[in-house]
Structure formats: C-alpha cells, structure tokens
Design an enzyme around this catalytic site. Structure first.
Site, PDB file in Angstrom:
ATOM      1  N   ASP A 226      -1.890  -0.958   6.114  1.00 43.72           N
ATOM      2  CA  ASP A 226      -2.153  -0.324   7.254  1.00 43.72           C
ATOM      3  C   ASP A 226      -3.508  -0.341   7.801  1.00 43.72           C
ATOM      4  O   ASP A 226      -3.872   0.278   8.863  1.00 43.72           O
ATOM      5  CB  ASP A 226      -1.419   0.900   7.343  1.00 43.72           C
ATOM      6  CG  ASP A 226      -2.194   2.108   6.611  1.00 43.72           C
ATOM      7  OD1 ASP A 226      -2.380   3.189   6.980  1.00 43.72           O
ATOM      8  OD2 ASP A 226      -2.496   1.622   5.219  1.00 43.72           O
TER       9      ASP A 226
ATOM     10  N   ASP B 281       0.885  -1.186  -0.068  1.00 45.64           N
ATOM     11  CA  ASP B 281       0.047  -0.141  -0.253  1.00 45.64           C
ATOM     12  C   ASP B 281       0.830   1.274   0.116  1.00 45.64           C
ATOM     13  O   ASP B 281       2.220   0.933   0.234  1.00 45.64           O
ATOM     14  CB  ASP B 281      -0.787   0.056   1.250  1.00 45.64           C
ATOM     15  CG  ASP B 281      -1.890   1.134   1.458  1.00 45.64           C
ATOM     16  OD1 ASP B 281      -2.569   1.527   0.433  1.00 45.64           O
ATOM     17  OD2 ASP B 281      -1.760   1.832   2.475  1.00 45.64           O
TER      18      ASP B 281
END
Length: 222
Positions: free
Chosen positions: A171, A9
């Site tokens: 996350d 990400d």
C-alpha cells in the site's frame, strides 16, 4: 517445482492497524504531558508508515521536540503497542477470503512487513490467521528490511515459492520500491487512507477491493 507466490504487506494491506498504532503513540505523548497529539481519523495514513513517522508528526505539532525525542520514545511506543496490539485492529474485508482462494489455486502466500517480527507474529496469531501464511518476515528478521529486495526474496523462499514468479501486494511507496528492486510486479491496494498517493506510484496494478486480486495475480504471474 516451486510455487507461484504472493507476498503481502501487513499494515494498511491485510489489516487496518492504524487505531492501535495511534493509541500507542498518544500514550507516549501523554506520558510527556502533551496530551493526545494524533487523531485516529485524520492521521491514519501516517500511522501506517510506522512508529517513527507518528512520533515525528506528533512532535511537529508542539515546540521544543526534535529527532532525539523520537529516538527516546520509540521503544516506549513499541512497548505500549505490544500491550494493546489488537484492540482496534481489523482485517480488511475479503482479505482472508482472497488468501484462501490463492492457496486453493496452489499459490504460496507469505508476509513481508517492516513491523518488528515479534509484534507481527503476535498480531496475526491474535487475529487467528497466522497459519494461513507460509512465511512472515519482519523488520528485524534479516539485517535488511523493505525496500531491500532480500526481504521479499526471503519471504518467498520461506513460503516455498519461486522469486521469479512472485509479486508483492502492498500500500505504500516502500512496497512499490521493494518490488521494483526485486524485479517483480507490485499490486497496491487503494482502499486505505492514501488512495491518491497510491495511484500516483504507478504500480503494475491496483485493486479497490480483495475481490479483484485473483484476476490481477493471474494476469501478472500466471
């Protein structure tokens, strides 16, 4: 033989982009005569959930605004963010060292982000690290976005990797859900603003810093 692959990400994982995102949202609020409704320190976690989340939070703090205003201001926010995309943004400590160690160990690496692709390409280029990644899939690259597993699979494919021997470093719950939908492990970072929320997501692994990533990757996908 296709490679083992680590997909990252972007926001909140490779880079702390919250400062520039909040600045863009606040420019929208100022344009409406509302002043700065978001605080870069206390609202960083919301910033890393995206533009609409920031607009919703800001508008929730004043009367007379609803989802229609979020829709109206979203394009304004993106334009403001594109203009000042790397004023405050920094890569997390050790992130690129970890990426280079993975590449040296013959892993493919790529990016799967729900940031619009053009903005993600611009940001990574300005930070001087775009060439380190074999792929970059953004929110609008495909007809689907995370947590749809096709988003992850395409990032792996374009990086030259094997989806069956891949994992996703992220996350948020979106990253955890993407990996589960894809049937691959997730590694969630805990050094962002939402540590307790991350730990509650029960990923296959967490890391407190990028110095821990190599061993975790080797354990999960060889």
């Amino acid at each position: 033989m296709t490679k083992r692959t680590v997909i990252f990400d972007l926001d909140g994982t490779l880079a702390d982009t919250s400062g520039d995102l909040i600045a863009a949202a606040n420019s929208c609020f100022r344009g409406l005569g509302l002043g700065d409704l978001l605080d870069p320190a206390t609202d960083a976690a919301t910033a890393l959930r995206g533009g609409r989340a920031m607009l919703r939070l800001g508008f929730s703090r004043v009367d007379g605004f609803d989802e229609a205003h979020v829709d109206q201001q979203y394009s304004v926010l993106l334009a403001a963010y594109a203009q000042d995309i790397d004023t405050h943004t920094v890569l997390y400590p050790g992130a690129m060292d970890a990426v280079e160690r993975l590449r040296s160990a013959d892993y493919a690496v790529g990016i799967a982000t729900n940031k619009p692709e053009g903005l993600a390409q611009t940001l990574m280029t300005r930070l001087g690290v775009r060439d380190a990644f074999g792929s970059l899939i953004g929110a609008d690259t495909l007809p689907v976005r995370k947590p749809d597993p096709a988003h992850h699979f395409e990032a792996v494919r374009r990086a030259g990797g094997d989806p069956r021997r891949s994992l996703l470093v992220g996350d948020t719950a979106t990253d955890r859900d993407t990996s589960r939908n894809a049937g691959v492990p997730s590694v969630l970072v805990t050094f962002g603003p939402g540590r307790n929320d991350v730990l509650a997501l029960d990923p296959e692994a967490t890391i407190d810093g990028y110095h821990e990533l190599d061993a975790v990757v080797a354990r999960l996908i060889g």
